[in-house]
Scaffold this motif. Structure first.
Motif, PDB file in Angstrom:
ATOM      1  N   MET A 156      -2.771  -4.480  -6.918  1.00  0.00           N
ATOM      2  CA  MET A 156      -1.497  -5.177  -7.410  1.00  0.00           C
ATOM      3  C   MET A 156      -0.537  -3.960  -7.893  1.00  0.00           C
ATOM      4  O   MET A 156       0.760  -4.123  -7.784  1.00  0.00           O
ATOM      5  N   PHE A 157      -0.953  -2.654  -8.376  1.00  0.00           N
ATOM      6  CA  PHE A 157      -0.276  -1.534  -8.879  1.00  0.00           C
ATOM      7  C   PHE A 157      -0.227  -0.466  -7.770  1.00  0.00           C
ATOM      8  O   PHE A 157      -0.166   0.602  -8.173  1.00  0.00           O
ATOM      9  N   ASP A 158      -0.315  -1.023  -6.489  1.00  0.00           N
ATOM     10  CA  ASP A 158      -0.158  -0.011  -5.354  1.00  0.00           C
ATOM     11  C   ASP A 158       1.309   0.767  -5.364  1.00  0.00           C
ATOM     12  O   ASP A 158       1.393   1.864  -5.230  1.00  0.00           O
ATOM     13  N   PHE A 159       2.478  -0.124  -5.971  1.00  0.00           N
ATOM     14  CA  PHE A 159       3.687   0.337  -6.099  1.00  0.00           C
ATOM     15  C   PHE A 159       3.790   1.440  -7.021  1.00  0.00           C
ATOM     16  O   PHE A 159       4.436   2.536  -6.839  1.00  0.00           O
ATOM     17  N   LEU A 160       3.055   1.600  -8.116  1.00  0.00           N
ATOM     18  CA  LEU A 160       2.963   2.760  -9.007  1.00  0.00           C
ATOM     19  C   LEU A 160       2.366   4.163  -8.330  1.00  0.00           C
ATOM     20  O   LEU A 160       2.791   5.030  -8.315  1.00  0.00           O
ATOM     21  N   ARG A 161       1.353   3.824  -7.574  1.00  0.00           N
ATOM     22  CA  ARG A 161       0.540   4.795  -6.734  1.00  0.00           C
ATOM     23  C   ARG A 161       1.563   5.608  -5.916  1.00  0.00           C
ATOM     24  O   ARG A 161       1.475   6.836  -5.644  1.00  0.00           O
ATOM     25  N   ALA A 162       2.429   4.527  -5.059  1.00  0.00           N
ATOM     26  CA  ALA A 162       3.248   5.289  -4.352  1.00  0.00           C
ATOM     27  C   ALA A 162       4.374   6.129  -4.886  1.00  0.00           C
ATOM     28  O   ALA A 162       4.839   6.818  -4.249  1.00  0.00           O
ATOM     29  N   TYR A 163       4.955   5.631  -6.094  1.00  0.00           N
ATOM     30  CA  TYR A 163       5.535   6.438  -6.961  1.00  0.00           C
ATOM     31  C   TYR A 163       5.174   7.863  -7.250  1.00  0.00           C
ATOM     32  O   TYR A 163       5.663   8.878  -7.148  1.00  0.00           O
ATOM     33  N   LYS A 164       3.925   7.780  -7.669  1.00  0.00           N
ATOM     34  CA  LYS A 164       3.017   8.977  -7.915  1.00  0.00           C
ATOM     35  C   LYS A 164       2.978   9.962  -6.805  1.00  0.00           C
ATOM     36  O   LYS A 164       3.283  11.169  -7.003  1.00  0.00           O
ATOM     37  N   ASN A 165       2.476   9.370  -5.718  1.00  0.00           N
ATOM     38  CA  ASN A 165       2.447  10.118  -4.642  1.00  0.00           C
ATOM     39  C   ASN A 165       3.562  10.849  -3.953  1.00  0.00           C
ATOM     40  O   ASN A 165       3.778  11.809  -3.679  1.00  0.00           O
ATOM     41  N   TYR A 166       4.831   9.913  -4.108  1.00  0.00           N
ATOM     42  CA  TYR A 166       6.084  10.317  -3.613  1.00  0.00           C
ATOM     43  C   TYR A 166       6.884  11.502  -4.426  1.00  0.00           C
ATOM     44  O   TYR A 166       7.482  12.344  -3.987  1.00  0.00           O
ATOM     45  N   ASP A 167       6.704  11.448  -5.857  1.00  0.00           N
ATOM     46  CA  ASP A 167       7.853  12.032  -6.751  1.00  0.00           C
ATOM     47  C   ASP A 167       6.933  12.987  -7.564  1.00  0.00           C
ATOM     48  O   ASP A 167       5.962  12.949  -8.610  1.00  0.00           O
ATOM     49  N   PRO A 168       6.974  14.360  -7.516  1.00  0.00           N
ATOM     50  CA  PRO A 168       6.156  15.280  -7.921  1.00  0.00           C
ATOM     51  C   PRO A 168       6.489  15.583  -9.374  1.00  0.00           C
ATOM     52  O   PRO A 168       5.762  16.009 -10.263  1.00  0.00           O
TER      53      PRO A 168
ATOM     54  N   TYR B 188       1.461   7.136 -14.552  1.00  0.00           N
ATOM     55  CA  TYR B 188       1.837   5.674 -14.377  1.00  0.00           C
ATOM     56  C   TYR B 188       2.541   4.993 -15.585  1.00  0.00           C
ATOM     57  O   TYR B 188       3.529   4.266 -15.208  1.00  0.00           O
ATOM     58  N   ALA B 189       2.262   5.203 -16.794  1.00  0.00           N
ATOM     59  CA  ALA B 189       2.934   4.660 -17.842  1.00  0.00           C
ATOM     60  C   ALA B 189       4.644   5.209 -17.869  1.00  0.00           C
ATOM     61  O   ALA B 189       5.425   4.184 -17.860  1.00  0.00           O
ATOM     62  N   GLU B 190       4.649   6.471 -17.647  1.00  0.00           N
ATOM     63  CA  GLU B 190       6.037   7.045 -17.342  1.00  0.00           C
ATOM     64  C   GLU B 190       6.708   6.301 -16.161  1.00  0.00           C
ATOM     65  O   GLU B 190       8.080   6.014 -16.185  1.00  0.00           O
ATOM     66  N   ILE B 191       6.114   6.230 -15.117  1.00  0.00           N
ATOM     67  CA  ILE B 191       6.673   5.726 -13.808  1.00  0.00           C
ATOM     68  C   ILE B 191       7.157   4.230 -14.221  1.00  0.00           C
ATOM     69  O   ILE B 191       8.172   3.757 -14.023  1.00  0.00           O
ATOM     70  N   PHE B 192       6.006   3.398 -14.659  1.00  0.00           N
ATOM     71  CA  PHE B 192       6.274   1.819 -14.962  1.00  0.00           C
ATOM     72  C   PHE B 192       7.641   1.708 -16.094  1.00  0.00           C
ATOM     73  O   PHE B 192       8.374   0.838 -15.812  1.00  0.00           O
ATOM     74  N   PHE B 193       7.625   2.452 -17.102  1.00  0.00           N
ATOM     75  CA  PHE B 193       8.430   2.106 -18.208  1.00  0.00           C
ATOM     76  C   PHE B 193       9.767   2.829 -18.224  1.00  0.00           C
ATOM     77  O   PHE B 193      10.683   2.673 -18.584  1.00  0.00           O
ATOM     78  N   LEU B 194       9.833   4.189 -17.435  1.00  0.00           N
ATOM     79  CA  LEU B 194      10.957   4.957 -17.357  1.00  0.00           C
ATOM     80  C   LEU B 194      11.628   4.959 -16.171  1.00  0.00           C
ATOM     81  O   LEU B 194      12.775   5.437 -16.160  1.00  0.00           O
ATOM     82  N   TYR B 195      11.042   4.383 -14.921  1.00  0.00           N
ATOM     83  CA  TYR B 195      11.563   4.559 -13.699  1.00  0.00           C
ATOM     84  C   TYR B 195      12.152   3.268 -13.394  1.00  0.00           C
ATOM     85  O   TYR B 195      11.517   2.260 -13.478  1.00  0.00           O
ATOM     86  N   PRO B 196      13.341   2.931 -13.141  1.00  0.00           N
ATOM     87  CA  PRO B 196      13.923   1.646 -12.785  1.00  0.00           C
ATOM     88  C   PRO B 196      13.442   1.035 -11.549  1.00  0.00           C
ATOM     89  O   PRO B 196      13.396  -0.215 -11.286  1.00  0.00           O
TER      90      PRO B 196
END
Length: 165
Positions: free
Chosen positions: A1-13, A18-26
């Motif tokens: 279900m949280f593949d989308f968070l992993r995608a951002y982590k892999n994409y954005d250095p 993951y908490a930063e990505i979920f709560f702070l990335y629109p």
């Protein structure tokens, strides 16, 4: 279900957790709320679906109609000003930058928004309009306006600026 968070982590250095990505990335928040809204839309709870989509738009600046179909691991980078229409379909592993519109050209209750293949990159400010198909592994440049099909591995860019002397 949280593949989308992993995608951002892999994409954005710059992503530290993951908490930063979920709560702070629109982008991830918009996608998370879209999944809920899309489910409600699919069971014909249209008002509630639109209400959740509107809350997501209000907090992220990203407008995704609950009827849109979004594949796995979509990355919406920055995201403010993105509009994804009701009959749009987006494949897996795509990247969309801010200011992108996947819009329609008609108001009839038909398929009127683009279908985006897998692994497609759509640059800042691009407008992809109408019931067209963008093939797998294609790239749409910043500020391009695309109203015709793009084959797999295709590239579409905006006209170059004219130099005035």
């Amino acid at each position: 279900m949280f593949d989308f968070l992993r995608a951002y982590k892999n994409y954005d250095p710059a992503a530290k957790s993951y908490a930063e990505i979920f709560f702070l990335y629109p982008g991830p928040r918009a996608i998370f709320f879209h999944r809920i809204a899309h489910f409600l839309y699919s069971v014909q709870l249209y008002f509630l679906a639109r209400f959740i989509a509107d809350l997501a738009r209000s907090t992220t600046g990203i407008e995704i109609h609950p009827g849109a179909v979004i594949g796995k691991r979509l990355v919406i980078d920055h995201g403010v000003g993105c509009v994804i229409g009701e009959t749009a379909v987006i494949g897996d592993d795509c990247i969309i930058f801010h200011g992108v519109t996947l819009g329609g050209l008609k108001f009839d209750p038909i398929k009127r928004h683009p279908t985006i293949g897998n692994r497609v990159l759509i640059g800042t400010g691009a407008k992809v309009l109408g019931p067209i198909h963008i093939g797998d592994d294609s790239k749409i440049g910043a500020n391009a306006v695309v109203m015709k099909d793009v084959p797999a591995n295709g590239i579409r860019v905006a006209p170059a600026a004219i130099e005035i002397k």
